[in-house]
Scaffold this motif. Structure first.
Motif, PDB file in Angstrom:
ATOM      1  N   VAL A  32       8.792   7.924  -6.988  1.00 24.50           N
ATOM      2  CA  VAL A  32       7.742   8.936  -6.804  1.00 24.50           C
ATOM      3  C   VAL A  32       8.363  10.140  -6.092  1.00 24.50           C
ATOM      4  O   VAL A  32       8.519  10.162  -4.868  1.00 24.50           O
ATOM      5  CB  VAL A  32       6.563   8.372  -5.999  1.00 24.50           C
ATOM      6  CG1 VAL A  32       5.447   9.433  -5.892  1.00 24.50           C
ATOM      7  CG2 VAL A  32       6.012   7.108  -6.659  1.00 24.50           C
ATOM      8  N   HIS A  85      13.355   5.352  -5.002  1.00 21.99           N
ATOM      9  CA  HIS A  85      11.980   5.801  -4.727  1.00 21.99           C
ATOM     10  C   HIS A  85      11.551   6.728  -5.856  1.00 21.99           C
ATOM     11  O   HIS A  85      11.714   7.958  -5.774  1.00 21.99           O
ATOM     12  CB  HIS A  85      11.912   6.522  -3.387  1.00 21.99           C
ATOM     13  CG  HIS A  85      12.411   5.706  -2.247  1.00 21.99           C
ATOM     14  ND1 HIS A  85      11.668   4.704  -1.649  1.00 21.99           N
ATOM     15  CD2 HIS A  85      13.599   5.737  -1.586  1.00 21.99           C
ATOM     16  CE1 HIS A  85      12.358   4.168  -0.664  1.00 21.99           C
ATOM     17  NE2 HIS A  85      13.540   4.769  -0.617  1.00 21.99           N
ATOM     18  N   THR A 138       0.831  -1.199   0.000  1.00 28.08           N
ATOM     19  CA  THR A 138       0.000   0.000   0.000  1.00 28.08           C
ATOM     20  C   THR A 138       0.872   1.259   0.000  1.00 28.08           C
ATOM     21  O   THR A 138       2.055   1.231   0.352  1.00 28.08           O
ATOM     22  CB  THR A 138      -0.912   0.020   1.229  1.00 28.08           C
ATOM     23  OG1 THR A 138      -0.102   0.112   2.402  1.00 28.08           O
ATOM     24  CG2 THR A 138      -1.762  -1.246   1.306  1.00 28.08           C
ATOM     25  N   ARG A 139       0.251   2.367  -0.408  1.00 24.83           N
ATOM     26  CA  ARG A 139       0.965   3.635  -0.428  1.00 24.83           C
ATOM     27  C   ARG A 139       1.451   4.022   0.965  1.00 24.83           C
ATOM     28  O   ARG A 139       2.533   4.589   1.122  1.00 24.83           O
ATOM     29  CB  ARG A 139       0.060   4.735  -0.979  1.00 24.83           C
ATOM     30  CG  ARG A 139      -0.264   4.589  -2.459  1.00 24.83           C
ATOM     31  CD  ARG A 139      -1.089   5.763  -2.923  1.00 24.83           C
ATOM     32  NE  ARG A 139      -1.371   5.685  -4.344  1.00 24.83           N
ATOM     33  CZ  ARG A 139      -2.082   6.590  -5.022  1.00 24.83           C
ATOM     34  NH1 ARG A 139      -2.554   7.644  -4.379  1.00 24.83           N
ATOM     35  NH2 ARG A 139      -2.307   6.441  -6.309  1.00 24.83           N
ATOM     36  N   THR A 140       0.624   3.711   1.967  1.00 20.62           N
ATOM     37  CA  THR A 140       1.009   4.050   3.338  1.00 20.62           C
ATOM     38  C   THR A 140       2.281   3.329   3.735  1.00 20.62           C
ATOM     39  O   THR A 140       3.203   3.909   4.327  1.00 20.62           O
ATOM     40  CB  THR A 140      -0.120   3.700   4.309  1.00 20.62           C
ATOM     41  OG1 THR A 140      -1.311   4.401   3.937  1.00 20.62           O
ATOM     42  CG2 THR A 140       0.257   4.066   5.737  1.00 20.62           C
ATOM     43  N   LYS A 141       2.343   2.036   3.413  1.00 23.33           N
ATOM     44  CA  LYS A 141       3.533   1.268   3.764  1.00 23.33           C
ATOM     45  C   LYS A 141       4.746   1.741   2.968  1.00 23.33           C
ATOM     46  O   LYS A 141       5.867   1.795   3.496  1.00 23.33           O
ATOM     47  CB  LYS A 141       3.290  -0.224   3.517  1.00 23.33           C
ATOM     48  CG  LYS A 141       2.308  -0.849   4.503  1.00 23.33           C
ATOM     49  CD  LYS A 141       2.163  -2.335   4.261  1.00 23.33           C
ATOM     50  CE  LYS A 141       1.229  -2.969   5.291  1.00 23.33           C
ATOM     51  NZ  LYS A 141       1.070  -4.431   5.070  1.00 23.33           N
ATOM     52  N   VAL A 142       4.519   2.083   1.706  1.00 27.17           N
ATOM     53  CA  VAL A 142       5.629   2.586   0.885  1.00 27.17           C
ATOM     54  C   VAL A 142       6.175   3.879   1.479  1.00 27.17           C
ATOM     55  O   VAL A 142       7.395   4.069   1.606  1.00 27.17           O
ATOM     56  CB  VAL A 142       5.163   2.815  -0.565  1.00 27.17           C
ATOM     57  CG1 VAL A 142       6.233   3.562  -1.357  1.00 27.17           C
ATOM     58  CG2 VAL A 142       4.848   1.484  -1.229  1.00 27.17           C
ATOM     59  N   PHE A 143       5.254   4.775   1.855  1.00 27.35           N
ATOM     60  CA  PHE A 143       5.707   6.051   2.430  1.00 27.35           C
ATOM     61  C   PHE A 143       6.381   5.828   3.781  1.00 27.35           C
ATOM     62  O   PHE A 143       7.361   6.513   4.115  1.00 27.35           O
ATOM     63  CB  PHE A 143       4.537   7.016   2.583  1.00 27.35           C
ATOM     64  CG  PHE A 143       4.949   8.365   3.083  1.00 27.35           C
ATOM     65  CD1 PHE A 143       5.597   9.264   2.250  1.00 27.35           C
ATOM     66  CD2 PHE A 143       4.719   8.727   4.412  1.00 27.35           C
ATOM     67  CE1 PHE A 143       6.007  10.506   2.720  1.00 27.35           C
ATOM     68  CE2 PHE A 143       5.128   9.957   4.881  1.00 27.35           C
ATOM     69  CZ  PHE A 143       5.766  10.862   4.036  1.00 27.35           C
ATOM     70  N   ARG A 180       8.147   3.264   4.670  1.00 27.47           N
ATOM     71  CA  ARG A 180       9.504   2.798   4.406  1.00 27.47           C
ATOM     72  C   ARG A 180      10.402   3.946   3.932  1.00 27.47           C
ATOM     73  O   ARG A 180      11.566   4.052   4.330  1.00 27.47           O
ATOM     74  CB  ARG A 180       9.476   1.696   3.348  1.00 27.47           C
ATOM     75  CG  ARG A 180       8.849   0.386   3.836  1.00 27.47           C
ATOM     76  CD  ARG A 180       8.882  -0.667   2.775  1.00 27.47           C
ATOM     77  NE  ARG A 180      10.262  -0.971   2.371  1.00 27.47           N
ATOM     78  CZ  ARG A 180      10.571  -1.864   1.419  1.00 27.47           C
ATOM     79  NH1 ARG A 180       9.594  -2.512   0.775  1.00 27.47           N
ATOM     80  NH2 ARG A 180      11.829  -2.090   1.106  1.00 27.47           N
ATOM     81  N   THR A 239       8.423  14.991   0.399  1.00 26.18           N
ATOM     82  CA  THR A 239       7.534  15.006   1.562  1.00 26.18           C
ATOM     83  C   THR A 239       8.167  14.298   2.750  1.00 26.18           C
ATOM     84  O   THR A 239       8.101  14.777   3.889  1.00 26.18           O
ATOM     85  CB  THR A 239       6.188  14.357   1.220  1.00 26.18           C
ATOM     86  OG1 THR A 239       5.575  15.063   0.142  1.00 26.18           O
ATOM     87  CG2 THR A 239       5.250  14.368   2.417  1.00 26.18           C
ATOM     88  N   ARG A 262       6.872  12.133  -3.067  1.00 25.00           N
ATOM     89  CA  ARG A 262       6.926  11.457  -1.771  1.00 25.00           C
ATOM     90  C   ARG A 262       8.304  11.600  -1.125  1.00 25.00           C
ATOM     91  O   ARG A 262       8.421  11.701   0.096  1.00 25.00           O
ATOM     92  CB  ARG A 262       6.594   9.981  -1.926  1.00 25.00           C
ATOM     93  CG  ARG A 262       5.159   9.688  -2.321  1.00 25.00           C
ATOM     94  CD  ARG A 262       4.935   8.192  -2.434  1.00 25.00           C
ATOM     95  NE  ARG A 262       3.619   7.879  -2.978  1.00 25.00           N
ATOM     96  CZ  ARG A 262       3.218   6.651  -3.317  1.00 25.00           C
ATOM     97  NH1 ARG A 262       4.075   5.635  -3.166  1.00 25.00           N
ATOM     98  NH2 ARG A 262       2.016   6.451  -3.788  1.00 25.00           N
TER      99      ARG A 262
END
Length: 506
Positions: A334, A332, A2-7, A9, A340, A337
């Motif tokens: 993206v 990474h 998920t995006r949450t887990k990617v962010f 990490r 951010t 992100r």
């Protein structure tokens, strides 16, 4: 994934970068230390309200607010309900002209002469009063923070007839131009007035404002009210009128000097009452006297912010300088992100530094100042919490602003110089009285330095004469409005940095 887990990490990776570079970690700690050390040193100068250990704090009003309660009072005891009516036939002033001479003339704008009902002679006790002022007509004031003007047709003076009527817990004020036709000024219910009160005539004058070659100053001043024969109704003591200097002296917002003393005279039932001081809430500037506010202890924040700006800028520009940004963006892709995550990392660490520094320097500064005999302006728990957390937020948003500008310019020196010049320098210029008040207020409205407003604690009251300028702790914007200006700059710069990052090769 998920995006949450990617962010998460990605955020962990950026945090790992930050904590593994000793200079960045030590720099963050140094920012907190600089804030504390500069703040304590900046408030360690000798001089104050008295000798070490003599600080007694400010009197407090019924609402817990610090107050000035110093005036000359000609009083008798009133038991239960009753009234007092008296004409004020003249109000004059005597002030130091700034050259060591006492000059007679008009009373100061907020000089007061009138009648008052007060619970007792203790400073800070509840009261209600109606009065003629030097420049603001007839007013009714009670419990220090409440002020009401009489209708304009009845506010010119003197002579003016004044009347206070006490009925239980209610005190009503009236004014008349001829002693026959009366106009209501206002009604008050002073907190905890009690059954037996002190009532009578009073006079007070704040210090005189002096325009000098080096700026605005204040000097001794007194007001003299001339009263006709008081007419009393109700149960009054038969022991005659007694004169008392409430507070023992003129307090923090007034002063006596040679040739200007308080007192009263009585002749054929008429009275002349002379007094200095004020009956009002304490505000900052000269009206506060020799005392500290929380802002004084946080003055080291500018030093801490300079360190935070440097660390936050290098956190991103260092990757460009070493060409490591390509590796980061390859791992990474993206890019938004990545920026951010960097912003969250520097913002969180800067917030921690600012929060810890404020949480340490405020109590340490207060303890040290009081131990040396200084008064410290008291604030409630909510205000102190706002200032402490607000300092952390000030550090955090400034860190994001510095990081964003570093990502936009990709040059450490240029980014640091711009952020310091737009955030720290305007604050120093505005609060050090180097610039005129108007220019200082303009800087604290339109530059990121507006964010320092989140640290202000001093109240402002229209009925108290002082110097309401940045040099005395008064920002032109409210705490959160000023902080919003800083957030706006940070958000705009961050958006521009993201746009450039997306459109560039690296």
């Amino acid at each position: 994934m998920t995006r949450t887990k990617v962010f998460a990490r990605l955020l962990h990776a950026e945090w790992t970068k930050f904590r593994t570079v000793r200079g960045w970690v030590l720099g963050t700690a140094a920012a907190a230390l600089a804030t504390v050390v500069v703040g304590l040193l900046g408030t360690a100068a000798p001089g104050g309200s008295g000798a070490p250990g003599s600080a007694t704090g400010f009197p407090t009003g019924p609402g817990g607010e610090p107050v000035n309660d110093s005036f000359y009072f000609v009083h008798r005891t009133l038991d239960g309900d009753g009234s007092i009516t008296v004409p004020v036939t003249a109000l004059a002033g005597l002030a130091d002209d700034g050259h060591g001479r006492n000059a007679r003339g008009s009373a100061q704008p907020w000089a007061k002469a009138g009648i008052i009902v007060k619970k007792d002679l203790a400073q800070g006790s509840p009261y209600a009063a109606v009065m003629l002022t030097g420049g603001h007509g007839v007013r009714m004031q009670y419990d220090y923070t409440h002020d009401r003007a009489a209708p304009l047709a009845s506010a010119d003076g003197p002579p003016r007839w004044l009347r206070l009527v006490r009925d239980g817990d209610t005190v009503t004020g009236f004014v008349s131009a001829d002693g026959a036709r009366w106009t209501l000024v206002g009604t008050a219910r002073p907190a905890g007035l009690g059954g037996t009160v002190q009532a009578g005539l009073f006079a007070a004058s704040p210090q005189a404002r002096q325009e000098t070659a080096v700026g605005v100053g204040f000097g001794p001043a007194v007001a003299t009210g001339t009263f006709g024969r008081p007419v009393l109704q109700g149960t009054w003591s038969g022991s005659g009128w007694k004169g008392t200097q409430v507070g023992g002296d003129a307090g923090t917002s007034g002063s006596y000097s040679s040739g200007m003393e308080g007192g009263f005279t009585e002749s054929a039932g008429t009275f002349t009452v002379t007094g200095a001081g004020d009956i009002a809430p304490v505000v900052g500037g000269p009206a506060m006297g020799p005392a500290y506010s929380l802002e004084n202890f946080l003055v080291g924040g500018f030093a801490g912010l300079i360190v935070v700006i440097g660390v936050s800028t290098v956190f991103v520009t260092g990757e460009y300088r070493r060409a490591l940004i390509r590796t980061t963006l390859t791992a990474h892709p993206v890019r938004g992100r990545v920026l951010t995550a960097k912003a969250v990392t520097v913002g969180a660490t800067a917030f921690a530094a600012g929060l810890v520094a404020a949480a340490l320097v405020v109590p340490l500064g207060r303890q040290g100042a009081e131990g040396r005999g200084f008064r410290v302006f008291p604030v409630d728990t909510a205000t102190e919490l706002r200032v402490t957390v607000g300092t952390g937020l000030l550090f955090a948003v400034t860190a994001v602003l510095a990081l964003s500008l570093g990502a936009l310019l990709r040059r450490s020196a240029a980014a640091v110089a711009v952020v310091v010049a737009s955030t720290v320098l305007p604050y120093l210029l505005a609060t050090s009285a180097v610039l005129p008040a108007g220019a200082s207020e303009w800087l604290l409205r339109v530059t990121p330095a507006a964010g320092f407003a989140v640290q202000q604690t001093l109240p402002r009251y229209a009925q108290v004469l002082s110097v309401y300028e940045p040099s005395t702790g008064y920002h032109p914007l409210t705490p959160w409005a000023g902080f919003a200006v800083l957030c706006g700059y940070a958000a705009l710069t961050f958006a521009l940095a993201r746009t450039r990052l997306h459109r560039s090769d690296v």
